[in-house]
Design a protein around this motif. Structure first.
Motif, PDB file in Angstrom:
ATOM      1  N   ASN A 385      33.311  31.395  35.307  1.00 51.35           N
ATOM      2  CA  ASN A 385      32.881  30.216  34.741  1.00 51.35           C
ATOM      3  C   ASN A 385      33.299  30.220  33.145  1.00 51.35           C
ATOM      4  N   GLY A 386      33.132  29.058  32.318  1.00 51.90           N
ATOM      5  CA  GLY A 386      33.453  29.004  31.016  1.00 51.90           C
ATOM      6  C   GLY A 386      34.921  28.253  30.903  1.00 51.90           C
ATOM      7  N   GLU A 387      35.066  28.156  29.485  1.00 49.05           N
ATOM      8  CA  GLU A 387      36.393  27.320  29.168  1.00 49.05           C
ATOM      9  C   GLU A 387      37.121  28.498  28.210  1.00 49.05           C
ATOM     10  N   LYS A 408      37.677  26.521  33.152  1.00 47.50           N
ATOM     11  CA  LYS A 408      38.748  26.018  32.989  1.00 47.50           C
ATOM     12  C   LYS A 408      39.687  27.082  32.022  1.00 47.50           C
ATOM     13  N   ILE A 409      40.747  27.040  32.492  1.00 50.70           N
ATOM     14  CA  ILE A 409      41.767  28.180  31.886  1.00 50.70           C
ATOM     15  C   ILE A 409      43.066  27.018  31.440  1.00 50.70           C
ATOM     16  N   LEU A 436      49.097  26.481  33.339  1.00 51.25           N
ATOM     17  CA  LEU A 436      49.943  27.448  32.528  1.00 51.25           C
ATOM     18  C   LEU A 436      51.102  27.246  32.024  1.00 51.25           C
ATOM     19  N   ASN A 437      51.532  27.489  30.665  1.00 53.11           N
ATOM     20  CA  ASN A 437      52.649  27.184  30.008  1.00 53.11           C
ATOM     21  C   ASN A 437      53.447  28.532  29.747  1.00 53.11           C
ATOM     22  N   THR A 455      42.610  24.713  41.316  1.00 54.24           N
ATOM     23  CA  THR A 455      43.634  23.875  41.015  1.00 54.24           C
ATOM     24  C   THR A 455      44.585  24.804  39.826  1.00 54.24           C
ATOM     25  N   VAL A 456      45.980  24.848  40.271  1.00 54.71           N
ATOM     26  CA  VAL A 456      46.746  25.506  39.410  1.00 54.71           C
ATOM     27  C   VAL A 456      48.090  24.727  39.157  1.00 54.71           C
TER      28      VAL A 456
END
Length: 627
Positions: A385-387, A408-409, A436-437, A455-456
């Motif tokens: 969990n967490g951001e 959230k990543i 991701l970038n 979701t990715v």
């Protein structure tokens, strides 16, 4: 390439017998973790006693110590003044006020005959010493420093400090007993000789405003360092917060339950030999000068070849590897890092969060800028969990096994976004929102990938030397939404599905900002994503996809192709459904995650017809090595 160089370096060190010569700070735990080991970070419970908190000391019997420039006045039993120093030989409450220009408060209580607590009440006290610790707790069962409400206090240890054969006292506040600091007043500590505050046992902070400036470490609790509340600002020539016990079970820990922390450290901002645990609080951490403005691992190119300390391709022999380089990380632990909450901002020269074994992120709001990895676990990394916002990194997430169950990543990297760096390792995604970038591989597993939910979204590389997805041992997807755009030379999609997938190869590069939309036969959107970089392939998987149904792919507002899904993975070009690309591995474009040109890509080790030219993507052939 980075991973291969790391393996080469490790083998070289082992064969030359130098593996144990790394500096203590960098080699916090010599145990080699198993890639398949389950994560086990047990939460630490800190016991706070009633005397760890401020109390109305004026309503109890207390003694006074008056500081008068170069002399000391004492009132009460258990006190002995000699010149500009005073020695406390009995437990009790001692009020300290005034200014001492060059002297010390020494606590020397025989804890075998007197096991009560010594309370030092700083009530507008300024204590300076050029030759010893201004506050030196030589002996006691326990000492507590109370910062009286609405007072400003200071302690300054000069550069001329004299130490004994055991290197004591080596801090401006030095304690050989358990030490607690509490109260709502303020304390400024200057350690011009070595550390600011050091306890050789447990150190607890339950309240107060602490400003610490130290030539070496800021605040050290050898057995444990625990903070429940307070405002702490540290400027340190080495580490900010540190716990150092290497040998005793359950010790060598840093547990931060709440408070405000501003730490600027030349080395690690927060370091524990065993475990770092954060429950809540606000953290602004700068280590090693902070994020250097680019990846320190990227060398002279954008592919991250070499460049990590001790892993430069020109310096892979033991004789040329520095073993004395100090660690410059944000959070570092030898066994585990457990984060359950808090607002954590890190700017670090090396990894922002690093464990020699495991990391578990269960909550909190983290913003990281790293010259190396954002979050790095030598063993297992679990995000529940967490951001997590990784603004800059070499690799955003790295570990032997990585599991993402929630949170959230949002992460940017000059090399891989997510990297499982062991061939037996697994990237597991069961939930969460991931964006991701990456200039290297977006998702990279030297082992396998298993996705069941979440979701990715991947903005992968534009150059063909890497891919949005890269794996060696298979990518199984049975749930969640995946959209991974990037270059086509190394493009892969999932390899084994119970949820259908599409791998689309475009005839020409699609410009950044061109929206990808996949619609069903009724015109309903299945997925929509707008990449931020140029792309020539996209892998898509979503719960709404079904074998036997027909879908339409759009580039911006332009309809490109209709496709009827006849298998778990469908390969597309603008002319329609195609067979598996000739240069594909288990799931698409590069052979199981190998770089083209490697001996395992095709039976004869050669590039397939129509494959990527030997020098495409800016890397010479010799540098195209397996990850």
């Amino acid at each position: 390439m980075k991973k291969l160089l790391g393996i080469m370096l490790s083998l070289t060190l082992l064969t030359t017998g130098l593996a144990g010569c790394a500096s203590t700070k960098e080699s916090l735990n010599a145990e080699s973790p198993s890639p398949s080991a389950a994560i086990a970070i047990n939460a630490i419970s800190v016991n706070y006693d009633s005397d760890d908190y401020y109390f109305d000391w004026k309503n109890v019997s207390y003694k006074t110590i008056g500081l008068n420039g170069s002399s000391v006045t004492v009132m009460g039993d258990g006190l002995a003044a000699e010149g500009s120093s005073v020695t406390i030989s009995a437990s009790g409450v001692y009020e300290i006020s005034g200014t001492l220009t060059d002297g010390s408060i020494i606590v020397d209580v025989n804890k075998d005959t007197d096991d009560e607590t010594v309370f030092l009440v700083l009530n507008g006290a300024a204590i300076n010493s050029q030759t010893s610790a201004p506050i030196y707790i030589k002996g006691a069962k326990k000492a507590v420093i109370l910062l009286e409400d609405n007072t400003k206090n200071s302690v300054l240890g000069g550069s001329g400090n004299l130490v004994n054969a055991d290197n004591e006292p080596s801090a401006a506040i030095f304690s050989k007993a358990d030490l607690t600091i509490t109260g709502s007043g303020s304390l400024t500590v200057t350690g011009d000789y070595n550390d600011g505050i050091t306890s050789k046992d447990d150190l607890k902070i339950t309240d107060g405003t602490l400003i610490v400036n130290a030539k070496s470490d800021g605040i050290v609790g050898k057995d444990s360092l625990s903070v429940k509340n307070g405002s702490i600002t540290i400027t340190a020539g080495k580490d900010g917060l540190r716990s150092t016990n290497e040998t005793d079970e359950g010790k060598g820990t840093v547990v931060l339950q709440n408070g405000q922390f501003t730490i600027t450290a030349a080395n690690d901002a927060i370091q524990a030999f065993k475990q770092v645990q954060i429950e809540d609080g606000t953290f602004n951490l700068n280590s090693g000068g902070g994020y250097p403005g680019k990846s320190i691992s990227s060398g002279s190119n954008d592919f991250g070849l070499g460049g990590r300390p001790g892993q430069n391709p020109q310096a892979t022999t033991a004789s040329t590897v520095s073993t004395e380089e100090e660690s410059k990380k944000g959070l570092k632990a030898g066994q585990g890092i457990l984060i359950n909450g808090g607002t954590i901002n890190v700017s670090s020269y090396e990894d922002s969060i690093h464990s020699n074994q495991d990391i578990a992120l269960n909550g909190g709001n983290l913003t990281l800028q790293s010259g190396d990895d954002g979050v790095h676990a030598d063993n297992n990394l679990v995000i529940n969990n967490g951001e997590l916002f990784i603004k800059n990194s070499y690799e955003s997430l790295e570990g032997l096994n990585i599991t993402i169950n929630g949170g959230k990543i949002n992460a940017a990297s000059t090399d891989d976004g997510i990297n499982v760096n062991n061939r037996e390792g697994v990237l597991t995604i069961t939930g969460g929102e991931i964006a991701l970038n990456a200039n290297g591989d977006g998702i990279d597993s030297n082992g396998s990938i298993n996705m069941t939910g979440g979701t990715v979204y991947v903005d992968g590389p534009s150059a063909n030397g890497n891919g949005a997805i890269d794996y060696d041992n298979g990518f199984t997807i049975s749930g969640g939404t995946l959209v991974a755009s990037g270059s086509s030379g190394m493009a892969q999609g999932p390899s084994s599905n119970t949820q259908p997938s599409i791998l689309m190869s475009y005839s020409s590069t699609q410009a950044a900002g061109t929206t990808i939309t996949l619609k069903d036969k009724d015109g309903n959107s299945v997925v929509t994503y707008t990449p931020t970089k140029d792309y020539s392939s996209v892998a898509i998987s979503a719960p709404k996809l079904a074998v036997g149904s027909t879908y339409t792919l759009y580039s911006g507002n332009t309809k490109l192709v209709d496709a009827a899904l006849s298998d778990s993975i469908t390969y597309l070009s603008e002319s329609g459904v195609t067979s598996k690309p000739q240069n594909s591995g288990p799931g698409g474009g590069g052979a199981g995650g190998r770089r083209p040109g490697g001996a395992g890509d095709m039976p004869d080790g050669k590039m397939p017809s129509g494959g990527m030219p030997p020098n495409e993507g800016g890397m010479p052939p010799a540098e195209r090595l397996p990850e």
